[in-house]
Design a protein around this motif. Structure first.
Motif, mmCIF file in Angstrom:
data_model
loop_
_atom_site.group_PDB
_atom_site.id
_atom_site.type_symbol
_atom_site.label_atom_id
_atom_site.label_comp_id
_atom_site.label_asym_id
_atom_site.label_seq_id
_atom_site.Cartn_x
_atom_site.Cartn_y
_atom_site.Cartn_z
ATOM 1 N N LEU A 106 0.831 -1.194 0.000
ATOM 2 C CA LEU A 106 0.000 0.000 0.000
ATOM 3 C C LEU A 106 0.867 1.246 0.000
ATOM 4 N N PRO A 107 0.345 2.368 -0.525
ATOM 5 C CA PRO A 107 1.091 3.630 -0.461
ATOM 6 C C PRO A 107 1.288 4.052 0.991
ATOM 7 N N ALA A 108 2.339 4.830 1.224
ATOM 8 C CA ALA A 108 2.595 5.316 2.582
ATOM 9 C C ALA A 108 1.404 6.131 3.067
ATOM 10 N N PRO A 109 0.952 5.909 4.292
ATOM 11 C CA PRO A 109 -0.223 6.637 4.804
ATOM 12 C C PRO A 109 0.116 8.097 5.081
ATOM 13 N N SER A 110 -0.909 8.932 5.069
ATOM 14 C CA SER A 110 -0.742 10.341 5.411
ATOM 15 C C SER A 110 -0.395 10.471 6.887
ATOM 16 N N ARG A 111 -0.023 11.683 7.294
ATOM 17 C CA ARG A 111 0.383 11.900 8.689
ATOM 18 C C ARG A 111 -0.757 11.569 9.652
ATOM 19 N N SER A 112 -1.975 12.019 9.310
ATOM 20 C CA SER A 112 -3.101 11.760 10.211
ATOM 21 C C SER A 112 -3.412 10.274 10.295
ATOM 22 N N VAL A 113 -3.287 9.567 9.159
ATOM 23 C CA VAL A 113 -3.535 8.125 9.164
ATOM 24 C C VAL A 113 -2.429 7.402 9.936
ATOM 25 N N GLN A 114 -1.187 7.888 9.810
ATOM 26 C CA GLN A 114 -0.092 7.304 10.576
ATOM 27 C C GLN A 114 -0.386 7.340 12.066
ATOM 28 N N GLU A 115 -0.894 8.470 12.537
ATOM 29 C CA GLU A 115 -1.194 8.606 13.956
ATOM 30 C C GLU A 115 -2.245 7.591 14.390
ATOM 31 N N LYS A 116 -3.256 7.388 13.548
ATOM 32 C CA LYS A 116 -4.295 6.425 13.878
ATOM 33 C C LYS A 116 -3.742 4.999 13.879
ATOM 34 N N LEU A 117 -2.870 4.711 12.899
ATOM 35 C CA LEU A 117 -2.280 3.376 12.837
ATOM 36 C C LEU A 117 -1.395 3.102 14.047
#
Length: 741
Positions: free
Chosen positions: A700-711
């Motif tokens: 998968l493409p690298a997640p955005s900053r906000s998605v990174q925080e959720k992950l």
């Protein structure tokens, strides 16, 4: 003059070199040293028994000129310059006060000390800590005026101050935080009104002001929060009517207005919430009729409109809510009869219509038959087939062929007691048949002997056999230890999944019998959006099978094993999948009695529909926990998901499922089973910082900053579920709540 100039130049060069080295080389800067001393001072101020929890926080300098490096301390992270950017110490039992100079270095971005025993006020230095991105102070005993304690943060995306003792009013400054996504100040002593400036927080997704003493009306400016998915105002003293502008919040998934003093009618604009899962209107003073626009809430799973002044009849439009699981209309002025269409609401599992003016027959559905007396009492003259209620209609069941010697089919809608009786009868009749030496031809047409009633009450046993060409391998979509799964398209166009057992369950096939009975019992007694729907079962001389809803995407294991399919399962869908599983397990453990432990949670037993909604399946080895019992059982489950304590004890608890969930959550994020990673995890490393890059599915493409925080949050929750000690793992109810923040 020349020599002086040369001396000055040399001195300047030396200064510049020293400056460059001190700020850009690897050794920790003097500012970091000051930060380290500040942290050590904070540690020393904590109660003695807390200091051992921070054993890695030590002065490791060998002499006066050496630097203390806090970057390797537990719960501390630094940037490339050695400055502290993250202090994360949740759930570790710390007791004392927050550090006075928490933002001494000015680089702090993440500060999380939730669920400890901190007291006192928020440090003043936090007000000017403008680089903050995420703050969690919830679950402590903090106090102070909340309107003065915090400032304006240009980078802040998340702040949770809930479950403390803060007072004062909500500051209008929150409307000046342009990136704010979550604001939670619930369960405090906050007064005053909701500032209209909150409507300027265009990125706000979750606003929780519940369980305070907030007064006044809801400002119409809240209608500008177009990104809002969760709005919780429960348990305040809000008044007036709901503004129609609220209808603009079309992204809402969770909306709770309950336990306030709202009056007038519910605005029609509430029908705009087509993504809404929960709607709480209870304990207010709403009048007139329930809005017919409720039929537009096509994703609604729970509606609470109790303790109001609603009158008129129950609108039949509610029956169109096929996803509705819980409905509470109690303590109103509703009159007339209950719409007959409630019998078609197969997903509805909990109903409360007590203390109204309803009369006439009670619908013949599972929710009403399983409802306690208290959920129906206080009405004029209800009647029907509910325990303790005067019958008003005789329910006639389908008559079996007089030549039938074995039992036919029972559906979930027939109730748990009928199911139990039917299951017992299956094997009594089988035994009688076996003893009599009756030998029917394997080619005999089973119609009349066995029949499945679908929800239109048609005979579909033959249809299933014909649709699968007598269970030909062409229609097989999966295999398991006790049976195979087939896809069957009925003449009506309905597609179902059929789990056919390898044998017709003769009396000597104890294992198959037990799995068959357990799965029927478990699925008959459960109703949840993230648990596969059960349509019925058949026990027959030729074929014994279970009938479920058909999930188009198949198993998670199959999806992750295919590069093309895995790439379509994006980060958002993967996070929703994890949340769905958590919600299902929370329901099984905490909303079912007795609690149900799945015992075989794995990617093979998790099915996804066209919208990638998760559905837990395969309850063949589920365990019903008996109260006041040790609940010992034989070893079972799928290798790689089984909790470690089952290697030396056979005691089953809900924490076994919690461990399996932790494995599954990491598997969803990594895109494969985390075997090698699990071997490196121990209880001592569960609270360390996470290198997210090594956890992500590279397809998968690298997640955005906000998605990174959720992950990162999800991974941390998964780690807590993998604790070697079952007692130290969170409950699935806590996990479900944590994943919704």
């Amino acid at each position: 003059m020349g020599s002086l100039t040369l001396h000055t130049v040399v001195s300047s060069l030396v200064f510049l070199i020293l400056f460059f080295v001190s700020n850009f080389s690897l050794p920790v800067s003097s500012d970091s040293n000051e930060e380290a001393y500040a942290l050590l001072k904070w540690k020393a101020s904590l109660q003695n028994h807390n200091r051992s929890l921070l054993s890695s926080w030590i002065n490791d300098a060998t002499n006066v000129s050496s630097k203390i490096n806090p970057c390797s301390w537990s719960g501390i992270s630094c940037n490339d310059a050695g400055r502290v950017v993250n202090i994360s110490l949740p759930n570790v039992g710390l007791n004392g006060y927050l550090p006075h100079n928490i933002c001494r270095g000015g680089a702090l971005q993440y500060f999380g000390v939730s669920n400890n025993h901190f007291q006192g006020t928020i440090p003043k230095s936090l007000r000017n800590c403008t680089r903050l991105i995420r703050v969690r102070l919830d679950g402590n005993n903090l106090t102070g005026n909340i309107s003065e304690a915090l400032g304006i943060y240009p980078n802040l995306t998340f702040i949770n101050l809930s479950h403390n003792n803060f007072y004062g009013e909500i500051s209008s400054n929150w409307g000046k935080c342009p990136k704010l996504g979550t604001l939670n100040v619930s369960m405090n002593n906050i007064t005053g009104g909701i500032p209209r400036e909150i409507g300027n927080s265009s990125q706000l997704q979750a606003l929780d002001l519940s369980l305070n003493h907030i007064v006044g009306e809801i400002p119409k400016e809240l209608g500008k929060l177009n990104s809002l998915t969760k709005l919780i105002l429960r348990g305040n003293q809000l008044t007036g009517r709901l503004p129609t502008e609220i209808g603009s919040l079309t992204e809402l998934e969770y909306l709770d207005f309950s336990a306030n003093r709202f009056n007038n009618s519910v605005p029609e604009s509430l029908g705009n919430f087509q993504k809404l899962h929960y709607l709480g209107l209870g304990n207010n003073q709403f009048v007139l009729e329930l809005p017919k626009e409720l039929e537009k809430l096509v994703q609604l799973s729970e509606l609470d409109a109790s303790h109001n002044l609603f009158g008129g009849e129950i609108p039949f439009q509610i029956c169109s809510l096929k996803t509705l699981e819980k409905l509470n209309l109690s303590h109103n002025n509703l009159s007339g009869s209950i719409p007959h269409c409630f019998e078609g609401m197969r997903g509805l599992s909990v109903i409360d219509i007590s203390d109204n003016q309803l009369q006439g027959p009670v619908p013949n559905s599972t929710a009403f038959r399983n409802a306690p007396v208290e959920a129906l009492e206080g009405n004029k003259g209800l009647c029907g087939g509910v325990k303790g209620m005067q019958p008003c209609k005789v329910f006639s069941s389908h008559k079996q062929n007089s030549g039938a010697k074995w039992l036919a089919i029972v559906f979930p809608v027939l109730g748990a007691l009928f199911v139990a009786m039917a299951l017992i009868a299956i094997f009594i009749l089988r035994k009688q048949n076996s003893d009599s030496g009756d030998r029917q031809s394997s080619n005999q047409n089973p119609q009349g002997l066995f029949s499945i009633l679908n929800f239109d009450r048609k005979l579909v046993y033959d249809e299933i056999v014909r649709a699968t060409n007598d269970f030909d391998a062409e229609y097989c979509i999966g295999n398991g230890g006790h049976g195979s799964v087939y896809r069957a398209e009925l003449p009506s166009g309905q597609v179902v999944a059929v789990k056919k057992f390898h044998s017709p369950l003769p009396c000597d096939q104890i294992a198959d019998q037990k799995e068959f009975l357990t799965e029927v019992k478990a699925l008959t007694e459960t109703r949840h959006r993230n648990i596969v729907k059960f349509y019925g079962f058949c026990s027959h001389a030729r074929h014994s099978f279970l009938v479920y809803e058909f999930l188009e995407r198949g198993s998670l294991a199959a999806i992750l094993s295919s590069d093309a399919a895995a790439q379509e399962l994006d980060w958002s869908q993967r996070m929703n999948t994890i949340k769905g599983v958590a919600d299902a397990l929370s329901y099984l453990h905490h909303d079912c009695f007795p609690p149900i432990v799945h015992r075989d949670l794995s990617s093979k037993n998790l099915l996804l529909d066209l919208e990638y909604e998760a559905h837990v399946a395969d309850f063949g080895i589920a365990k019903f926990l008996k109260p006041d019992s040790s609940n010992w059982t034989e070893f079972a489950g799928t290798y790689g998901y089984v909790a470690p304590e089952l290697a030396y004890t056979m005691k089953i608890t809900e924490k076994c499922d919690v461990y399996s969930f932790g494995v599954l959550a990491l598997e969803v994020i990594k895109g494969k089973h985390p075997r090698d990673f699990l071997s490196s995890i121990s209880s001592s490393s569960l609270n360390t910082d996470i290198e997210l890059d090594e956890m992500l599915d590279p397809r998968l493409p690298a997640p955005s900053r906000s998605v990174q925080e959720k992950l990162i949050s999800i991974v941390k929750v998964a780690f807590s579920c993998l604790n070697e000690s079952p007692e130290s793992r969170p409950t699935m109810k806590i996990v479900s709540q944590q994943l919704r923040i």
